[in-house]
Design an enzyme around this catalytic site. Structure first.
Site, PDB file in Angstrom:
ATOM      1  N   GLY A 158       2.251  -4.038   8.376  1.00  0.00           N
ATOM      2  CA  GLY A 158       2.455  -2.600   8.248  1.00  0.00           C
ATOM      3  C   GLY A 158       1.189  -1.832   7.946  1.00  0.00           C
ATOM      4  N   GLY A 160      -0.990  -0.666   5.818  1.00  0.00           N
ATOM      5  CA  GLY A 160      -1.373  -0.857   4.422  1.00  0.00           C
ATOM      6  C   GLY A 160      -2.394   0.140   3.927  1.00  0.00           C
ATOM      7  N   LYS A 182      -6.586   7.201   7.860  1.00  0.00           N
ATOM      8  CA  LYS A 182      -6.812   5.795   7.536  1.00  0.00           C
ATOM      9  C   LYS A 182      -7.702   5.709   6.303  1.00  0.00           C
ATOM     10  CE  LYS A 182      -8.165   1.369   9.561  1.00  0.00           C
ATOM     11  NZ  LYS A 182      -8.539   0.656  10.812  1.00  0.00           N
ATOM     12  N   ASP A 194      -5.697  -1.841  -2.097  1.00  0.00           N
ATOM     13  CA  ASP A 194      -5.650  -0.521  -2.719  1.00  0.00           C
ATOM     14  C   ASP A 194      -5.415   0.612  -1.734  1.00  0.00           C
ATOM     15  OD1 ASP A 194      -8.156  -0.346  -1.457  1.00  0.00           O
ATOM     16  OD2 ASP A 194      -9.189  -1.031  -3.263  1.00  0.00           O
ATOM     17  N   GLY A 195      -5.230   0.274  -0.452  1.00  0.00           N
ATOM     18  CA  GLY A 195      -4.979   1.315   0.535  1.00  0.00           C
ATOM     19  C   GLY A 195      -6.193   2.140   0.901  1.00  0.00           C
ATOM     20  N   ARG A 252      -7.328   9.773  12.714  1.00  0.00           N
ATOM     21  CA  ARG A 252      -7.207   9.160  14.036  1.00  0.00           C
ATOM     22  C   ARG A 252      -6.145   9.894  14.861  1.00  0.00           C
ATOM     23  NH1 ARG A 252      -6.864   2.720  13.440  1.00  0.00           N
ATOM     24  NH2 ARG A 252      -4.714   3.189  12.829  1.00  0.00           N
ATOM     25  N   ASP A 339      -0.777  -7.490  15.967  1.00  0.00           N
ATOM     26  CA  ASP A 339      -0.622  -6.197  15.302  1.00  0.00           C
ATOM     27  C   ASP A 339      -1.766  -5.242  15.623  1.00  0.00           C
ATOM     28  OD1 ASP A 339      -1.730  -8.384  13.503  1.00  0.00           O
ATOM     29  OD2 ASP A 339      -2.477  -6.615  12.459  1.00  0.00           O
ATOM     30  N   ASN A 340      -2.787  -5.732  16.327  1.00  0.00           N
ATOM     31  CA  ASN A 340      -3.902  -4.875  16.750  1.00  0.00           C
ATOM     32  C   ASN A 340      -3.894  -4.628  18.256  1.00  0.00           C
ATOM     33  OD1 ASN A 340      -4.868  -4.764  14.117  1.00  0.00           O
ATOM     34  ND2 ASN A 340      -6.175  -6.545  14.375  1.00  0.00           N
TER      35      ASN A 340
END
Length: 722
Positions: A158, A160, A182, A194-195, A252, A339-340
């Site tokens: 997900g 993150g 992002k 920590d995002g 983005r 996932d990419n």
């Protein structure tokens, strides 16, 4: 009445659409042709959205139409902790503010996609694009997805560190664009992180997104890059050297950010023991699949089961062409996990990517890719493997037979498109089957590998060669002048071959990346056991599936092979003098250029026969060949070459230089200058053959980056740490 229903549907947490007190099950939408068509028209055709479109000349007046959140189920709990999210596609989140956000750079081209031109003061733009101030109409959310990472299913991943802000309709073009941040803070998918993203990785993603776009390769876009006084701890090289780095946020833009892994949330338990958070939820899978069709308006068979087959076929075609474009410019993504991989066929998620300097088919930009799974030469095969996994994730709505049939066409699509790209890059006329041309291309890459020639500059040399031939044709050809063109071509190619010390530095870099996890003797013993007694090998690893064990040990074998080859290469080049290597390089390039010259001349009537019958007067025949070419033919060849062979790409050392200025001196001018140069990557002024004589790496202007790579460029390593 149907129109009213469509415009007023609100998704409820029960998994159905409510209008007043009526409930319509999700599944009925998938098989209601009239309703599906009206939904498609409502959300795809911008001209039908007049009620949702207003003047969007400023950030605060952007026209949001957040279709993804309207039509897909949302986790609304906003529980701050990392957790599994089942039965939803998005989770509502809130950005975490940073201290003193400041704009590093902005892409006016990318911002223009959203339809507004009045950005306001940079400080205001920084507040919005850092997440400190929420743009009116946006609704931050994080997307849940899974992924096969380095070949193994990792379960829920997900967004993150990424947040969906919403979808904007450009009032002039009617185009729909999703806007993301992002690095704006924690989400339910941050796990133990920590995002946040830091300056070095954010600048790289910002610049790379725009660089790839201006190379005419499909990609997500980057609108802004904002840094701050907030810091986080990072270990860039995973060696225990933890440092404080500035929190930085990239905005983005893309039609959407759905990926192969978006459908892997429905996978049952895999060999790794992990399952998707919505495993077995076939109704939600079909709902998401139907939602994706809104982004493929040319799929006309919406009333039949063929629509899913056509959808997957288009994803295969887009992916094959995308990776062919990467290969054509020497771009290596670095982390091609499922996932990419964008469902739209876009380059997405720029991490430890790299544009090759000196050609090496095993080039790996990612210091975390120790087994070279995602090397330059492996990219086409890996993307095909990922498509296999995507096809499996779409079952039962896509049959195994239909998935296999679509993926089976991948190689031909790739080969044909790559072949077209190579013909244009080399200036080879004609099309269709061309065995001689294919051999010429293969030999070129073979010589590049043996001589360690610079990828980008080698093609620039070919382009300049054909440009000179065109000028000679216009001015009146002389035999001696034509011969000098090819003499200069050889000299240019040789001048861009790595010295022995550069080769050694690159090989040592390889040895640092491809480190082994076990002793060589253990690898051989385990491989023998896997082949002779797989049951015993499985028990040795606690009952793990033999396929997983085999892949792991095969990776160790690849590392061992690469380490041995690198070690032998270092030993060899330590004994090679600079002059001796240059002479050997010249000999190999001279042989190839002779064949290239023959092919270029043989593209026009009678040239091969004349050259073969008058071998004692090659220069004269070369001149005759030029006279027989038409201006139109030459101009088309040169135009295609110039459009395919960039003079300026985002080399790692260029990005690193700009990053260091931004980190150490808070000097963002280098980032801004590099962005400006990347916006015209085919500019003849950026050719290093024309500029290196008066350029200096110590210069403050563009000439700083118009030189061959410095010696330290060979040792640069990027990682997934960000």
């Amino acid at each position: 009445a149907t129109s009213v229903l469509i415009l007023n549907f609100v998704y409820s947490t029960t998994g159905a659409y409510n209008h007043s007190k009526k409930t319509i099950p999700i599944r009925s939408i998938s098989f209601a042709p009239q309703l599906f068509q009206k939904l498609k028209n409502r959300y795809v055709v911008g001209n039908l959205m007049k009620s949702a479109i207003c003047d969007s000349s400023t950030l605060e007046s952007l026209s949001f139409d957040n279709r993804n959140l309207e039509l897909l189920p949302i986790d609304r709990s906003q529980i701050p902790n990392s957790r599994q999210v089942a039965g939803a596609i998005f989770s509502l989140v809130d950005p975490t503010p940073v201290e003193n956000p400041v704009l590093i750079a902005k892409s006016q081209s990318a911002l223009g996609l959203l339809g507004f031109k009045n950005y306001g003061h940079d400080s205001e733009l920084a507040k919005y694009m850092s997440g400190n101030v929420i743009i009116p109409g946006s609704r931050p959310a994080a997307h849940v997805y899974c992924g096969f990472q380095f070949g193994s299913f990792a379960g829920q991943l997900g967004d993150g560190a990424t947040m969906y802000l919403g979808e904007i309709i450009n009032s002039e073009t009617g185009m729909r664009w999703e806007l993301q941040l992002k690095g704006a803070g924690k989400t339910p998918f941050s796990r133990t992180a920590d995002g946040r993203k830091v300056l070095r990785s954010s600048v790289r993603e910002f610049l790379a997104s725009e660089a790839i776009h201006f190379l005419n390769i499909p990609t997500t876009r980057a609108a802004t890059c904002v840094t701050s006084d907030s810091t986080v701890e990072r270990d860039p090289l995973y060696n225990g050297s933890v440092i404080d780095e500035r929190c930085t946020i990239v905005s983005r833009i893309a039609p959407n950010f759905f990926r192969f892994g978006s459908f892997e949330v429905f996978l049952p338990t895999q060999s790794t023991g992990r399952a998707g958070p919505s495993a077995g939820n076939e109704a939600l899978k079909q709902q998401l699949l139907d939602h994706m069709l809104l982004y493929f308006p040319d799929i006309v068979d919406i009333n039949s089961t063929l629509r899913y087959k056509q959808f997957f076929k288009q994803v295969v075609e887009r992916t094959a062409r995308l990776v062919a474009l990467w290969q054509s410019v020497g771009f290596v993504h670095g982390v091609l996990n499922t996932d990419n991989m964008s469902i739209m066929g876009l380059t997405i998620d720029y991490g430890p990517f790299g544009f090759m300097e000196h050609f090496d088919p095993e080039f790996v930009p990612n210091g975390s890719d120790s087994s070279a799974r995602y090397s330059y030469k492996q990219q086409p095969a890996i993307c095909k493997w990922n498509l296999h996994k995507f096809g499996e994730a779409l079952s039962p709505f896509l049959t195994k037979e239909d998935a296999a049939s679509a993926v089976a066409a991948y190689d031909q699509i790739y080969d044909e498109y790559y072949g077209m790209l190579m013909r244009e890059k080399f200036g080879l006329a004609g099309g269709g089957e061309d065995k001689d041309g294919e051999e010429l291309v293969r030999n070129f890459f073979g010589v590049m590998e043996k001589t360690h020639c610079d990828f980008t500059d080698a093609f620039v040399a070919l382009t300049e060669c054909q440009e000179e031939l065109l000028l000679l044709r216009r001015a009146g050809t002389s035999a001696a002048a034509v011969e000098e063109v090819f003499v200069r071509l050889v000299a240019k190619l040789v001048s861009r071959c790595a010295s022995p010390s550069n080769v050694i530095a690159a090989l040592r870099r390889k040895m640092r990346i491809h480190r082994m996890s076990m002793q060589p003797r253990e690898v051989q013993q385990l491989w023998t056991m896997i082949e002779s007694n797989p049951e015993e090998a499985s028990l040795l690893f606690g009952g793990a599936p033999i396929e997983v064990i085999r892949e792991e040990i095969a990776g160790e074998k690849r590392k061992l092979d690469m380490l041995m080859a690198a070690s032998q290469g270092i030993e060899f080049y330590q004994e090679v003098a600079v002059e001796a290597k240059a002479e050997g390089d010249r000999s190999q390039w001279q042989q190839w250029v002779d064949r290239y010259r023959t092919r270029i001349m043989s593209q026009f009537t009678g040239i091969v026969e004349k050259r073969s019958s008058k071998s004692d007067n090659n220069a004269k025949d070369s001149g005759c060949a030029i006279e027989m070419m038409s201006n139109g033919q030459l101009e088309e060849i040169v135009r295609n070459m110039r459009a395919r062979n960039p003079t300026f790409v985002l080399r790692n050392w260029i990005a690193q230089d700009a990053i260091e200025h931004a980190e150490k001196a808070q000097d963002f001018s280098k980032v801004q200058m590099v962005l400006k140069m990347l916006e015209t990557p085919f500019d003849v002024r950026f050719g290093t053959f024309k500029s290196s004589s008066e350029s200096s790496k110590d210069g403050s202007g563009e000439e700083r980056y118009l030189v061959p790579p410095p010696d330290w460029a060979e040792s640069l390593i990027c990682t997934c740490s960000s």
